[in-house]
Design a protein around this motif. Structure first.
Motif, PDB file in Angstrom:
ATOM      1  N   THR A 262       0.874  -1.334   0.173  1.00  0.00           N
ATOM      2  CA  THR A 262       0.027   0.238  -0.063  1.00  0.00           C
ATOM      3  C   THR A 262       0.975   1.166   0.162  1.00  0.00           C
ATOM      4  OG1 THR A 262      -1.596  -1.095   1.098  1.00  0.00           O
ATOM      5  CG2 THR A 262      -1.892   1.291   1.357  1.00  0.00           C
ATOM      6  N   TYR A 263       1.841   1.196   0.995  1.00  0.00           N
ATOM      7  CA  TYR A 263       2.886   2.375   0.883  1.00  0.00           C
ATOM      8  C   TYR A 263       3.759   2.541  -0.251  1.00  0.00           C
ATOM      9  CZ  TYR A 263       1.356   4.310   5.317  1.00  0.00           C
ATOM     10  OH  TYR A 263       0.510   4.677   6.332  1.00  0.00           O
ATOM     11  N   THR A 264       3.881   1.360  -1.135  1.00  0.00           N
ATOM     12  CA  THR A 264       4.579   1.731  -2.232  1.00  0.00           C
ATOM     13  C   THR A 264       3.612   2.246  -3.550  1.00  0.00           C
ATOM     14  OG1 THR A 264       6.041  -0.487  -1.763  1.00  0.00           O
ATOM     15  CG2 THR A 264       5.832   0.166  -3.989  1.00  0.00           C
ATOM     16  N   GLY A 265       2.461   2.024  -3.278  1.00  0.00           N
ATOM     17  CA  GLY A 265       1.509   2.720  -4.072  1.00  0.00           C
ATOM     18  C   GLY A 265       1.452   4.049  -3.746  1.00  0.00           C
ATOM     19  N   TYR A 266       1.380   4.402  -2.606  1.00  0.00           N
ATOM     20  CA  TYR A 266       1.109   5.861  -2.223  1.00  0.00           C
ATOM     21  C   TYR A 266       2.667   6.413  -2.717  1.00  0.00           C
ATOM     22  CZ  TYR A 266      -2.254   5.042   1.524  1.00  0.00           C
ATOM     23  OH  TYR A 266      -3.366   4.931   2.048  1.00  0.00           O
ATOM     24  N   ALA A 267       3.820   5.818  -2.569  1.00  0.00           N
ATOM     25  CA  ALA A 267       4.892   6.410  -2.859  1.00  0.00           C
ATOM     26  C   ALA A 267       5.148   6.707  -4.591  1.00  0.00           C
ATOM     27  CB  ALA A 267       5.967   5.482  -2.680  1.00  0.00           C
ATOM     28  N   LEU A 268       4.536   5.776  -5.360  1.00  0.00           N
ATOM     29  CA  LEU A 268       4.717   5.946  -6.728  1.00  0.00           C
ATOM     30  C   LEU A 268       3.591   7.106  -6.950  1.00  0.00           C
ATOM     31  CD1 LEU A 268       3.922   2.318  -7.617  1.00  0.00           C
ATOM     32  CD2 LEU A 268       5.780   3.680  -8.661  1.00  0.00           C
ATOM     33  N   ILE A 269       2.442   7.399  -6.371  1.00  0.00           N
ATOM     34  CA  ILE A 269       1.748   8.684  -6.735  1.00  0.00           C
ATOM     35  C   ILE A 269       2.493   9.782  -6.290  1.00  0.00           C
ATOM     36  CG2 ILE A 269      -0.423   9.808  -6.137  1.00  0.00           C
ATOM     37  CD1 ILE A 269      -1.645   6.943  -6.200  1.00  0.00           C
ATOM     38  N   LEU A 270       3.076   9.627  -4.814  1.00  0.00           N
ATOM     39  CA  LEU A 270       4.017  10.793  -4.380  1.00  0.00           C
ATOM     40  C   LEU A 270       4.882  11.344  -5.272  1.00  0.00           C
ATOM     41  CD1 LEU A 270       4.282  12.654  -1.915  1.00  0.00           C
ATOM     42  CD2 LEU A 270       5.556  10.962  -0.796  1.00  0.00           C
ATOM     43  N   ILE A 271       5.834  10.516  -5.440  1.00  0.00           N
ATOM     44  CA  ILE A 271       7.103  10.770  -6.476  1.00  0.00           C
ATOM     45  C   ILE A 271       6.784  11.130  -7.919  1.00  0.00           C
ATOM     46  CG2 ILE A 271       8.949   9.505  -7.676  1.00  0.00           C
ATOM     47  CD1 ILE A 271       9.794   8.242  -4.910  1.00  0.00           C
ATOM     48  N   ALA A 272       5.591  10.690  -8.448  1.00  0.00           N
ATOM     49  CA  ALA A 272       5.076  11.060  -9.719  1.00  0.00           C
ATOM     50  C   ALA A 272       4.929  12.780  -9.602  1.00  0.00           C
ATOM     51  CB  ALA A 272       4.077  10.591  -9.987  1.00  0.00           C
ATOM     52  N   ALA A 273       4.160  13.212  -8.302  1.00  0.00           N
ATOM     53  CA  ALA A 273       4.068  14.574  -8.083  1.00  0.00           C
ATOM     54  C   ALA A 273       5.188  15.410  -7.802  1.00  0.00           C
ATOM     55  CB  ALA A 273       2.945  14.602  -6.906  1.00  0.00           C
ATOM     56  N   MET A 274       6.014  14.722  -7.119  1.00  0.00           N
ATOM     57  CA  MET A 274       7.253  15.257  -6.601  1.00  0.00           C
ATOM     58  C   MET A 274       8.288  15.603  -7.933  1.00  0.00           C
ATOM     59  SD  MET A 274       8.797  13.143  -3.486  1.00  0.00           S
ATOM     60  CE  MET A 274       8.423  13.453  -1.651  1.00  0.00           C
ATOM     61  N   GLY A 275       8.367  14.663  -8.828  1.00  0.00           N
ATOM     62  CA  GLY A 275       8.852  14.760 -10.129  1.00  0.00           C
ATOM     63  C   GLY A 275       8.503  16.053 -10.834  1.00  0.00           C
ATOM     64  N   ILE A 276       7.032  16.195 -11.041  1.00  0.00           N
ATOM     65  CA  ILE A 276       6.471  17.260 -11.853  1.00  0.00           C
ATOM     66  C   ILE A 276       6.693  18.534 -11.185  1.00  0.00           C
ATOM     67  CG2 ILE A 276       4.505  18.309 -12.588  1.00  0.00           C
ATOM     68  CD1 ILE A 276       4.781  15.797 -14.082  1.00  0.00           C
ATOM     69  N   ALA A 277       6.699  18.372  -9.682  1.00  0.00           N
ATOM     70  CA  ALA A 277       7.104  19.919  -8.857  1.00  0.00           C
ATOM     71  C   ALA A 277       8.166  20.240  -9.194  1.00  0.00           C
ATOM     72  CB  ALA A 277       6.595  19.522  -7.447  1.00  0.00           C
ATOM     73  N   GLU A 278       9.316  19.308  -9.029  1.00  0.00           N
ATOM     74  CA  GLU A 278      10.755  19.678  -9.093  1.00  0.00           C
ATOM     75  C   GLU A 278      11.033  20.300 -10.552  1.00  0.00           C
ATOM     76  OE1 GLU A 278      14.493  17.436  -7.627  1.00  0.00           O
ATOM     77  OE2 GLU A 278      13.913  16.599  -9.723  1.00  0.00           O
TER      78      GLU A 278
END
Lengths: 54, 232
Positions: free
Chosen positions: B75-91
């Protein structure tokens, strides 16, 4: 210069979408799909994480 | 670039998920097992005799708790995939992403995935009365999506129009309301239900803060790795 930036944006946007969709699929599987085997295995996690269960 | 997203998400998600799973076993699972004694009717609230608040609970169950750990990590890996997608765009739009700024991303993730749906659809202890699960899941996904967009607009919006839209997105699901049961039939004492919800939120916040920090750290590190590989 502009071309380079745009290409790099494109390079990053698609993987980001891919990661987000994969993440959504994983969460749907662990937290939401109601198939009996999955539900039983993930039961405690679903409750403890606050997903709608049962 | 695909590997940077995947590798950092898997490391951050597995690490934070393992800690989340252990925290759940220590702090949430005993409350859940206690509630199940009422759910199954092994003990009865408001029966003939007063009931001890500290009954003997089933102990560690390798199969059940092992599965819980695995599914928490997933579950937290699923969260991490979404979180890092957003981080990548934000960066790419100029935000700094590292282990330190990741903490605030983690708090935002907790708000979007746990707190926003949980305010109106509180974490359910086993045995509570609830509306149809499919209806609640639709509400859950819609609320999380609205919260994600709302928080993004608050963080990266530049004017009051955008921030007002964010407030509407955050508030709307709760003004509309979540699917509710027709009648209450939960056999579990309110004390246990309240403790369960509080513990679920507490563990969720701790795990999300770690997830955000780990995600920022691994994202940053994988970036450095790839740069040095590219230069070599």
């Amino acid at each position: 210069m502009t071309t380079t930036t745009m290409t790099r944006s494109g390079l990053r946007f698609l993987p980001a979408v891919f990661a987000a969709v994969l993440g959504l699929a994983v969460i749907s599987l662990t937290g939401h799909v109601q198939a009996a085997a999955l539900h039983d295995a993930a039961h405690d996690v679903r409750h403890a994480t606050g997903f709608p269960c049962h | 670039m695909y590997s940077r997203f995947l590798v950092s998400a898997i490391f951050a998600g597995a690490a934070a998920g393992l800690i989340a799973g252990l925290l759940q076993l220590v702090f949430v699972q005993p409350v859940l097992l206690h509630a199940e004694l009422y759910e199954t009717g092994a003990i009865v609230h408001f029966g003939a005799a007063p009931v001890s608040a500290n009954p003997e609970l089933p102990g560690f169950d390798a199969m059940r708790d092992g599965l819980s750990l695995v599914f928490t990590m997933l579950t937290y890996t699923g969260y991490a995939l979404i979180l890092i997608a957003a981080m990548g765009i934000a960066e790419e739009r100029g935000a700094t992403i590292d282990g330190r700024t990741g903490i605030i991303w983690g708090v935002a993730g907790f708000v979007a995935f746990h707190l926003a749906p949980g305010i109106t659809l509180a974490p359910e202890v086993p045995g509570v009365a609830a509306a149809d699960v499919a209806a609640r899941q639709v509400w859950w996904f819609a609320t999380v999506a609205a919260a994600l967009v709302g928080l993004w607009l608050i963080a990266f919006g530049r004017n009051w129009m955008v921030w007002s839209l964010a407030v509407i997105l955050l508030a709307a699901p709760h003004v509309i309301g979540a699917p509710e049961p027709d009648a209450f039939a939960g056999p579990v004492p309110t004390e246990i239900g309240a403790l369960f919800a509080a513990r679920a939120f507490g563990v969720g916040l701790a795990a999300w803060v770690l997830l955000g920090s780990f995600a920022g750290y691994f994202w940053c590190r994988e970036g450095l790795n790839q740069n040095s590989t590219a230069q070599a």
